[in-house]
Design a protein around this motif. Structure first.
Motif, PDB file in Angstrom:
ATOM      1  N   ASP A 188     -15.217  17.514 -53.511  1.00 51.34           N
ATOM      2  CA  ASP A 188     -16.288  18.259 -53.195  1.00 51.34           C
ATOM      3  C   ASP A 188     -17.015  17.917 -51.890  1.00 51.34           C
ATOM      4  N   TYR A 189     -17.780  18.752 -51.447  1.00 49.48           N
ATOM      5  CA  TYR A 189     -18.220  18.456 -49.814  1.00 49.48           C
ATOM      6  C   TYR A 189     -19.261  17.321 -49.838  1.00 49.48           C
ATOM      7  N   GLU A 190     -19.800  17.135 -51.048  1.00 52.04           N
ATOM      8  CA  GLU A 190     -20.930  15.937 -50.967  1.00 52.04           C
ATOM      9  C   GLU A 190     -20.016  14.862 -50.769  1.00 52.04           C
ATOM     10  N   ALA A 191     -18.788  14.445 -51.660  1.00 56.30           N
ATOM     11  CA  ALA A 191     -17.925  13.168 -51.471  1.00 56.30           C
ATOM     12  C   ALA A 191     -17.037  13.357 -50.221  1.00 56.30           C
ATOM     13  N   ALA A 192     -16.810  14.543 -49.823  1.00 57.32           N
ATOM     14  CA  ALA A 192     -16.427  14.518 -48.555  1.00 57.32           C
ATOM     15  C   ALA A 192     -17.125  14.008 -47.337  1.00 57.32           C
ATOM     16  N   ALA A 193     -18.439  14.528 -47.254  1.00 60.26           N
ATOM     17  CA  ALA A 193     -19.377  13.956 -46.371  1.00 60.26           C
ATOM     18  C   ALA A 193     -19.579  12.530 -46.392  1.00 60.26           C
ATOM     19  N   ARG A 194     -19.698  12.053 -47.555  1.00 56.08           N
ATOM     20  CA  ARG A 194     -19.797  10.551 -47.856  1.00 56.08           C
ATOM     21  C   ARG A 194     -18.563   9.706 -47.181  1.00 56.08           C
ATOM     22  N   ILE A 195     -17.432  10.366 -47.550  1.00 57.92           N
ATOM     23  CA  ILE A 195     -16.128   9.541 -46.749  1.00 57.92           C
ATOM     24  C   ILE A 195     -16.292   9.745 -45.240  1.00 57.92           C
ATOM     25  N   ALA A 196     -16.576  10.809 -44.700  1.00 54.32           N
ATOM     26  CA  ALA A 196     -16.633  11.086 -43.240  1.00 54.32           C
ATOM     27  C   ALA A 196     -17.755  10.065 -42.921  1.00 54.32           C
TER      28      ALA A 196
END
Ligand code: GDP
Ligand code: MG
Length: 369
Positions: free
Chosen positions: A38-46
């Motif tokens: 999900d985008y939230e996880a993606a943003a955290r990884i970014a």
């Protein structure tokens, strides 16, 4: 759903997908390159990569990206084809043996037991094909014919010996063919092993390993003690995922000859690698300037096969003569079509004359020097 694939995320934040997958793992998320998070996880990884990305930005960026491999992306994945290269005595053969012994199932009784120059292993339910023809020869023969037979090169460097002339040659070959390199720093069991020296030498030649901040995967192995083999194989699967290798199992088979010989009792026997499509018993195939019907097929385990899927190496019987290593083959609809293709090829082929016969002709005064 508000989600993004690991590949899209890697592209968006311009990071090596392997690094992204590793970072996901550190965050307790096991994901492969095609998986969606999900985008939230993606943003955290970014953010972990120092890239500030609100979920909306990631989403917007993804929308703009066009997927790669538009025409093949819906086709099933195929196993990677791996060649092992490196300097003589650095452990290529022993490493191939160690991989085979630890990961190939027992061969079936009744089949042929002879070795066919390639084999497949299964790791976590995924297959990897290894070509064990001498790396350099296979590469040179096949490249000379414009065939690309390898998806990944394992570069074996002995930890006690370091980079040697044939190591450099192997690096050049792989680079010229555009094939990614995974380094196996072998013989780490030796007291004189010096992996750091190897890493330094690799860096000097433009291969900076991951723990030094580069993107070259290097795995310490001992083919002798069978250490590091799983680690190596898992990394090969990671690279294969990045390479995104697809093939169409329903197409007529095409591929390349990797070994060929005359068998006293069975006639011409060729080991071929099916690169696209599926090869079936009864198929008519054109190889070089000859053609024949596939009468029998054997797997690397000596098992009779009726059908060979993409990336599968198989020994075949039924050709009228021994084909050349590196020759490509393709299945055709009929003998008529086979003849037609061959006659077209023969016409197009530039006239060639062997050096020996040229010498003879010069000697006989038929041709001027
Ligand atoms: P190749 O010429 O690259 O195929 O090398 P080989 O696989 O034939 O290995 C050359 C020599 O190194 C042989 O004597 C092997 O037994 C030995 N060797 C290969 N791998 C290892 C290893 O991991 N540790 C040690 N100690 N010896 C190894
Ligand atoms: Mg060898």
């Amino acid at each position: 759903p508000a989600a993004i694939s690991v590949r899209q995320l890697s592209q968006t934040i311009r990071q090596n997908p392997i690094e992204v997958i590793k970072q996901l793992m550190r965050n307790g998320l096991m994901a492969n390159i095609n998986e969606v998070i999900d985008y939230e996880a993606a943003a955290r990884i970014a953010a972990d990569f120092g890239i500030e990305a609100r979920p909306q930005t990631v989403r917007a960026a993804t929308k703009r990206k066009k997927p790669e491999h538009e025409e093949t992306k819906n086709l099933p994945l195929r196993p990677p084809v791996v060649t092992i290269m490196g300097h003589v005595d650095h452990g290529k053969t022993r490493l191939l043996d160690a991989i085979r012994q630890t990961h190939v199932m027992e061969s079936e009784a009744g089949g042929i037991t002879q070795h066919i120059g390639a084999y497949q292993v299964e790791v976590k339910g995924q297959k990897i094909t290894f070509l064990d023809t001498p790396g350099h020869e296979a590469f040179t023969a096949m490249r000379a014919r414009g065939a690309r037979s390898t998806d990944i090169t394992v570069l074996v460097v002995a930890a006690d010996d370091g980079i040697m002339p044939q190591t450099l040659e192997a690096i050049d070959h792989a680079r010229a063919a555009g094939v990614p390199i995974v380094v196996a720093i072998n013989k780490i069991d030796k007291p004189t092993a010096n992996p750091d020296r190897v890493k330094q030498q690799l860096a000097d030649h433009g291969l900076v390993v991951e723990d030094w901040g580069g993107d070259t995967i290097a795995v310490g192995t001992s083919a002798k003690e069978r250490k590091g083999i799983d680690d190596l194989l898992e990394n090969l699967l990671l690279v294969a995922e990045m390479e995104d290798l697809h093939a169409d199992p329903n197409a007529p088979a095409t591929g390349v000859v990797i070994e060929a010989e005359m068998d006293k009792s069975r006639g011409a026997m060729a080991t071929v690698l099916v690169q696209n499509g599926s090869l079936k018993i009864g198929d008519t195939i054109v190889v070089g300037d000859t053609f024949g019907k596939v009468k029998a097929m054997f797997s690397d385990q000596g098992k009779h096969l009726r059908k060979a899927d993409p990336s599968t190496p198989v020994a075949i019987l039924g050709l009228p003569s021994v084909p050349g290593v590196g020759d490509s083959f393709s299945a055709v609809e009929s003998e008529r079509q086979a003849r037609q293709i061959i006659s077209e090829r023969t016409v197009k082929k530039p006239a060639t004359v062997s050096l020996a016969s040229l010498h003879d002709q010069i000697a006989a005064g038929k041709v001027k020097e």
